[in-house]
Motif scaffolding. Structure first.
Motif, PDB file in Angstrom:
ATOM      1  N   GLU A  86       0.813  -1.207   0.000  1.00 41.58           N
ATOM      2  CA  GLU A  86       0.000   0.000   0.000  1.00 41.58           C
ATOM      3  C   GLU A  86       0.854   1.268   0.000  1.00 41.58           C
ATOM      4  OE1 GLU A  86      -2.987  -0.242  -0.571  1.00 41.58           O
ATOM      5  OE2 GLU A  86      -3.552  -2.256   0.053  1.00 41.58           O
ATOM      6  N   LEU A  87       1.950   1.234   0.723  1.00 40.77           N
ATOM      7  CA  LEU A  87       2.778   2.426   0.876  1.00 40.77           C
ATOM      8  C   LEU A  87       4.248   2.084   0.685  1.00 40.77           C
ATOM      9  CD1 LEU A  87       2.979   5.460   1.817  1.00 40.77           C
ATOM     10  CD2 LEU A  87       3.326   4.548   4.116  1.00 40.77           C
ATOM     11  N   CYS A  88       4.917   2.846  -0.142  1.00 46.63           N
ATOM     12  CA  CYS A  88       6.355   2.688  -0.330  1.00 46.63           C
ATOM     13  C   CYS A  88       7.022   4.028  -0.054  1.00 46.63           C
ATOM     14  CB  CYS A  88       6.671   2.220  -1.743  1.00 46.63           C
ATOM     15  SG  CYS A  88       8.448   2.007  -2.049  1.00 46.63           S
ATOM     16  N   LEU A  89       7.971   4.047   0.842  1.00 51.71           N
ATOM     17  CA  LEU A  89       8.668   5.278   1.197  1.00 51.71           C
ATOM     18  C   LEU A  89      10.140   4.961   1.391  1.00 51.71           C
ATOM     19  CD1 LEU A  89       8.562   8.278   1.951  1.00 51.71           C
ATOM     20  CD2 LEU A  89       8.024   7.591   4.282  1.00 51.71           C
ATOM     21  N   PHE A 170       8.274   8.397  -2.706  1.00 54.36           N
ATOM     22  CA  PHE A 170       7.009   8.116  -2.029  1.00 54.36           C
ATOM     23  C   PHE A 170       6.019   7.586  -3.049  1.00 54.36           C
ATOM     24  CE2 PHE A 170       2.671   9.383  -0.982  1.00 54.36           C
ATOM     25  CZ  PHE A 170       2.551   9.046   0.364  1.00 54.36           C
ATOM     26  N   GLY A 172       2.041   6.207  -2.668  1.00 59.63           N
ATOM     27  CA  GLY A 172       0.938   5.873  -1.787  1.00 59.63           C
ATOM     28  C   GLY A 172      -0.361   5.710  -2.554  1.00 59.63           C
ATOM     29  N   TYR A 222      -3.962   8.535   2.469  1.00 56.91           N
ATOM     30  CA  TYR A 222      -3.435   7.347   1.804  1.00 56.91           C
ATOM     31  C   TYR A 222      -3.695   6.127   2.678  1.00 56.91           C
ATOM     32  CZ  TYR A 222      -0.901  10.727  -1.055  1.00 56.91           C
ATOM     33  OH  TYR A 222      -0.572  11.764  -1.889  1.00 56.91           O
ATOM     34  N   GLN A 224      -2.966   3.292   5.015  1.00 56.34           N
ATOM     35  CA  GLN A 224      -1.912   3.228   6.018  1.00 56.34           C
ATOM     36  C   GLN A 224      -1.056   1.992   5.794  1.00 56.34           C
ATOM     37  OE1 GLN A 224      -3.500   3.766   9.904  1.00 56.34           O
ATOM     38  NE2 GLN A 224      -1.534   4.129  10.877  1.00 56.34           N
ATOM     39  N   GLY A 225       0.241   2.147   6.052  1.00 53.21           N
ATOM     40  CA  GLY A 225       1.141   1.012   5.952  1.00 53.21           C
ATOM     41  C   GLY A 225       1.008   0.113   7.169  1.00 53.21           C
ATOM     42  N   ASP A 370       2.887  13.936   6.816  1.00 55.14           N
ATOM     43  CA  ASP A 370       2.677  12.882   7.804  1.00 55.14           C
ATOM     44  C   ASP A 370       1.763  13.460   8.877  1.00 55.14           C
ATOM     45  OD1 ASP A 370       2.979  10.600   9.511  1.00 55.14           O
ATOM     46  OD2 ASP A 370       4.432  11.750  10.665  1.00 55.14           O
TER      47      ASP A 370
END
Length: 389
Positions: A86-89, A170, A172, A222, A224-225, A370
């Motif tokens: 779901e989330l890549c950072l 990022f 999302g 977005y 959530q991770g 954030d």
């Protein structure tokens, strides 16, 4: 340590830059966090009046506040190095120093522990072009190919001694994705009174919207991770199509503006449209920072001697600060990337009852934040969704 004041200072820095960079003819996208981190690392290697000027410019009365902010940011907010679906950072820093020079242990320690900047010894004197390509490849890999050629040809020379840099990526997915079947072409009003036709996303689901005197704010969370962090995309939309400059000035005049104008409740929507857009751009920041009062690091009278053990250190100065940013907003979510490098050479919302219209069909400011900490990762404004660069 209470992070509230340092984070307010970081958002104030972000808004100050966005206001100063305003141009009625082009979109804007940049990462205030990337730039703030780069200047913080520069401050860690400075001394005397240069150190004091950097701290003042970054809104940190003492160096420990700045270090605490970026230690928290790099170790907690930007700690995720892989996608969980779901989330890549991703975030990393680097210090490239000429092979003939040794970094001071104290600077190496701060660079690594606070700014996640790994030290690299490279042959600037004998192979500047190869070094440039190496750093550019590192940035391109870190940003999954979104930031290419951060350092242009000719920027790295035989007299380059140090390059400080960082890169951030990022990706999302919206908590509630938009259905592409409902994306339709519609009119976007430009700041000069003309208009263009562009694709708009829409939804009938409740949205986080707050209404204020002269503008509205939309929050698009977005997914959530696998941890506590929650990132959101915000749009600050003035009521009038030519009122973005006034809104920027208002936002810049109130240090805690963002925190005071965040939507907290979902409301029913009436007419709801958000344009798809993509922005890719590069900015050279040294003259911009000078115009805003940060002068000493760019002069021979500045003191950047805390970085290296060298008799030349007293003659070090920043010749350029380059920054590139990419952002794309579509039905799935947002992909964004940024990289920066410094080259060293010898109010209250109105109550809401009825469905609210939120039609982003004219210039607006956007940011990615954030929500738990308030740290702003990316910021910019959209003047024309048809201008990709």
């Amino acid at each position: 340590m209470d992070m509230r004041k340092p984070i307010i200072a970081q958002t104030s820095f972000s808004l100050r830059l966005s206001t100063h960079l305003f141009s009625s003819s082009s979109n804007l996208a940049f990462s205030p966090l990337s730039l703030h981190s780069l200047l913080g690392l520069l401050a860690a290697g400075s001394s005397g009046p240069t150190h004091d000027q950097l701290l003042s410019f970054l809104g940190s009365p003492v160096a420990s506040d700045l270090a605490a902010l970026h230690s928290h940011t790099s170790n907690v907010i930007l700690a995720d190095g892989s996608a969980d679906g779901e989330l890549c950072l991703r975030y990393a820093g680097g210090v490239w120093v000429d092979a003939s020079t040794n970094l001071k242990n104290s600077f190496r320690e701060v660079a690594g522990s606070v700014y996640k900047a790994e030290a690299h010894s490279v042959p600037f004197r004998s192979m500047p072009e190869e070094c440039r390509n190496q750093i550019n490849s590192w940035v391109e890999q870190m940003t999954t190919g979104k930031i290419k050629d951060l350092l242009p040809f000719g920027l790295v020379r035989e007299d380059t001694r140090l390059i400080l840099g960082n890169a951030m990526y990022f990706n999302g997915s919206w908590d509630a994705k938009f259905d592409p079947l409902y994306t339709k072409i519609n009119t976007f009003q430009l700041i000069d009174g003309s208009s263009v036709e562009t694709p708009f996303m829409t939804s009938s689901k409740k949205q986080f919207i707050a209404v204020y005197d002269g503008f509205k704010v939309l929050k698009l969370p977005y997914k959530q991770g696998q941890d506590w962090r929650q990132f959101s995309f915000y749009i600050f939309l003035p009521d009038e199509s030519n009122a973005l400059p006034n809104l920027l000035m208002k936002m810049n005049s109130e240090p805690d503006f963002l925190n005071c104008h965040i939507p907290t409740e979902k409301v029913p929507v009436g007419n709801f449209r958000i344009p798809k857009f993509k922005i890719s751009m590069g900015i050279e920041f040294s003259e911009i920072f000078k115009n805003l009062g940060l002068v000493l690091p760019f002069t021979m009278t500045g003191d950047l001697s805390e970085m290296v053990d060298s008799s030349e250190a007293s003659q070090y100065y920043v010749s350029q600060i380059v920054h590139k940013c990419f952002i794309e907003v579509n039905e799935e979510g947002t992909e964004a990337a940024a990289a920066s490098a410094a080259i060293l050479t010898f109010g209250c919302a109105f109550p809401i009852g009825e469905p609210i219209d939120f039609v982003a069909d004219h210039p607006f400011l956007f940011l990615i934040q954030d929500d738990r900490s308030g740290v702003v990762l990316f910021m910019g404004y959209l003047l024309n969704p048809l201008l990709a660069e």
